[in-house]
Structure formats: C-alpha cells, structure tokens
Design a protein around this motif. Sequence first.
Motif, mmCIF file in Angstrom:
data_model
loop_
_atom_site.group_PDB
_atom_site.id
_atom_site.type_symbol
_atom_site.label_atom_id
_atom_site.label_comp_id
_atom_site.label_asym_id
_atom_site.label_seq_id
_atom_site.Cartn_x
_atom_site.Cartn_y
_atom_site.Cartn_z
ATOM 1 N N LEU A 82 0.854 -1.180 0.000
ATOM 2 C CA LEU A 82 0.000 0.000 0.000
ATOM 3 C C LEU A 82 0.890 1.230 0.000
ATOM 4 O O LEU A 82 1.568 1.513 0.993
ATOM 5 C CB LEU A 82 -0.910 -0.005 1.242
ATOM 6 N N GLY A 83 0.909 1.969 -1.110
ATOM 7 C CA GLY A 83 1.788 3.132 -1.160
ATOM 8 C C GLY A 83 1.646 3.976 -2.408
ATOM 9 O O GLY A 83 2.255 5.040 -2.511
ATOM 10 N N LEU A 84 0.845 3.519 -3.391
ATOM 11 C CA LEU A 84 0.681 4.317 -4.611
ATOM 12 C C LEU A 84 0.156 5.703 -4.274
ATOM 13 O O LEU A 84 -0.609 5.872 -3.323
ATOM 14 C CB LEU A 84 -0.292 3.617 -5.563
ATOM 15 N N PRO A 85 0.605 6.706 -5.018
ATOM 16 C CA PRO A 85 1.427 6.658 -6.235
ATOM 17 C C PRO A 85 2.930 6.550 -5.982
ATOM 18 O O PRO A 85 3.701 6.585 -6.936
ATOM 19 C CB PRO A 85 1.091 7.988 -6.913
ATOM 20 N N ALA A 86 3.363 6.444 -4.709
ATOM 21 C CA ALA A 86 4.785 6.282 -4.406
ATOM 22 C C ALA A 86 5.181 4.807 -4.511
ATOM 23 O O ALA A 86 4.336 3.936 -4.727
ATOM 24 C CB ALA A 86 5.077 6.806 -3.003
#
Length: 513
Positions: A82-86
Amino acid sequence: MHIGIDVGGTNTDAVLVRGRTVLASCKATTTADVTGGIVAAISGLRHAFEPRQVTAVMIGTTHFVNAVVEGRDLARTAAVRLGLPATTALPPFVDWPDRLRQAIGGHAYLCHGGHEYDGRVISPLREDELEAVAEDLAAKNVESVAISSVFSLVSNEFERQAAEVLTARVPGLLVSFSHEIGRLGLLERENATIINAALRVLAGQIADGLADSLRAQGVDAPLYLSQNDGTLMDLDHARRHPVATFASGPTNSMRGGAFLAGADDCAVIDVGGTTTDIGVLHRGFPREASSEVLISGVRTNFRMPDVLSVGIGGGSVIRDDGGTVRIGPDSVGFRLADEALVFGGDTLTATDVAVAAGLADIGDRARTRHLGRAFVQAALDQIQHRVDHRLDRTRTSPEPMPVVLVGGGSALVQRLEGASKIVRPEHHAFAGAIGAAIAQVGGEVDRVFTMAPGTRDEVLDGARQEAVDRAVAAGARAGSVRIVEVEEIPLAYLPGNASRVRARAVGDLLPGH
C-alpha cells in the motif's frame, strides 16, 4: 518442572529443569523430520519425571529457517503493498533470488494507501483495487498474503483495513502484517513479512505435529517456541509469526551458557556439531544485529541476534591436502555417530582430532593412532585461529572479556587470546536446551514517535509501559516484568522531532498460562 529442547544440525538436546537446577538431560540424534529427534530426546528424560509434573515445554527449532534455506514446504504467497502513487520504482520481490521467488509463487500487487512519517495519508485506501486483488488471489490459489504499507510502524490502519477486504472475499486466506514483523525500511520490512507469510501453512502443521508428539509422550503441558530475542511465544503466536524462531538456537545457547556461568555480560562461544556460533550478551540477553540480515539471499530487518558463525564443529570434515590441513566447511552433521573414525566410520572429523589429542574421551581412541602429532596439533591450531578471529570481530573495546564455552564440541577450544577468563560450566553440552528451559516472556515496542516540545519523558514512559503491558499480555507474571532496554534514535532527516523509540520488557512465565 520445565522441559527445554534444542534442535541442532547434529543433535537434539533435552533437559529437565526445576528452578535453577538441572535434574536430567538427554542427547538424541537429530532426524530429517526433526520431530523424531524431539520425541527421542523427551523419551530419554522419562525416567526422571511424571507427565503431570511438567508445567511447560520450551522448544528451539530449526524447522522454519531450514524450509526457507532449502526452498521447500512454502505456501503460495503474494505481496500486497500500500503506497501508490509512491514506491513504484522498486516493486515487491525486486531483490529476491529467482529460485526462492518461484518457490512461493511471487505474486505482487501495488495499491493506493500508506502514510507519511508523521501519520499524514499518502493516498486514501481504494477498496475497489483490493477487491480486484482478492479476485486474482483466489484465481491463482494463493494461500498466504503479506501486507505492507508505507510507514505502517507509524499507523497500521491501512494494513488492517486491507486485510478485512481481502479475507472477506478469500475465505481462509492467511495474512501477515508488516507492522508486526519488521522495522523501519520498507523493502526489508516487506521482505521479512513475505518470508513469514510463506511459512504460515508450515507453521500450522509443525505446531500441530509438536503438540501431538508431546501428547504421545503423555505430556499435556503448555508448549512454547523460543524466539530469537531469548523470549518465548505460545503456539498461536508461532502460527502467526514463524520468522521469530530464526536464530533461536544460537540465542538459547548464549542465554543458557551465561545462566550456567552466572554471568550477565560476557561472550558465549557455542561449538556444536556443524558450526561454532559466537555472540555477546548484555544484561543477560544477546546483543542484536544493528544492520540488515540476509535470509537465504533476501534482505530483511526483523530482530536477530548479532551472532558470528564459522563452519567448525565436532562433525567438521578434516582433510590432509598435500601437507596442509583443511577443516570443513562441510560436516557429517547428524551422521557423526556413524561416520567419524572413533565411532567405526571412515571420515576424519574434528571429533577424531579432539580424541587423538586427549581432549575428549569418547568412542574408540585406538582408531586415531595413525594420526601424527604434528597433524593433530596443526588442526587444533587452525581451529583456534579461526575461532579467535571471529571472537575478535565481536569486540566493541580493546579490553579482554570473559568467555563462556558451551556445546558438545567445546573441547576443541582450549585457549583464546581475547578472553580475560574462560569458563566451561557444568552441563555446558546442553546449554541450548537449558537456555530454552529458562526463557522468559517478552514484550517490545519499536516505532516512530513525533515528540512535541516538553513531551519526551512522557513518550518514553508510555513506550516502557506499553512494552510491559505486551509482556503481561503474552503470559508474563506482572510482578516479575522489568525493562531491559530502551533505545531512542532521533531521525534527523525528518522534520517534527521524529524519533524511533524501542523498548523491551521481559518477565517470568506465569504458571499455567
């Protein structure tokens, strides 16, 4: 009474302990399935106890780390980050060996979510993304999933929410959370969580198998597995966190050796049948590794003892290479009793050299008479040098330190240049099993706090109390819990007075827990 069991590469040791007294001990050959050796070791103690007298059984096992190293019995596993857009530049499994990734399936998914270091949301969690992931997991027959979220040590909210969505649509899916497994550093924490997830199915099978083995011996006491920080976990915790057993063997030997020698601050050298493990204890607990730890070529960052190993043990194969003595790194391992010269075999091992030199009195010494005195001494000198070199690497000051020698092969080490004194205590050959039997229950807090001006003491006190509460919840007797370590690391590269705070508490096992 407690029964402590240590599963090594060559032998499985068991001891019966009451308080600080060792009542009985037994050494059995480790079997390929491990469980058979445990049953044999407990059987060797049966003359000394009635099953109802045993209040707890503690086991340090190599089941799980062996499975990863050999790439066998691993569940079909997926990683959900879990981390989008990164975080798109380095996806899950980016640094994994192909062999191990293929062994677990290696399915990876990137979704929105994650937090900044101060708890701010990177992007909201999207349930539709997770529902699509769940459908794909079901289609690919994935059994276990590792969920990691950016800065989940600050907030684990998204990891928990994602698990609810996935398990609602994939019944029976096993979930491992990165905030429960690893530490700061997304890739390393994620890797540790994936390894844990891949072991979840095996953990359930082994937990059931160990419990059945005890019942077959008539022992109905609670069963605990040793963790690699010197504390215990019950079977339910072991089913969820099998990676916590990694390196529990050396940890048990270190704690058992220090216990037998009555020392809290010392180095412990455990000379086993396959390897020699060297570590340092502070206040009775192993010093932890401060950097990343490689597990079968995968970088991880969950807690591990700072142990140096060298491929020297009682089963190490010794060769005469044109006048030059070569020792190991290969070992006859648990086949020592069949293959060593003194036991009627035809392989020259370090045990044979120890017998030839008069350092050990086992087997048939006459079978070593052909070994020349110069050859025997050259082998012992090489063992001495290699162990001394590793011991020197563990030192943090030039001052000599006390050294405790344990393990069945400890007779191979007679002198050490970096030691202020050398202690080889009674029952030293069973230090690992004794370390398991005396293990305590622990609680730990390790996360990032933002400290407002004037709140530092309050934050540290809160971390200490949370560690104590976790130890009690894990089964420690409340009055016995003490803080053994508090570490505060200011994160200068982050604004807002952010600090990583780590607190550890330990206490005695509550009877009947």
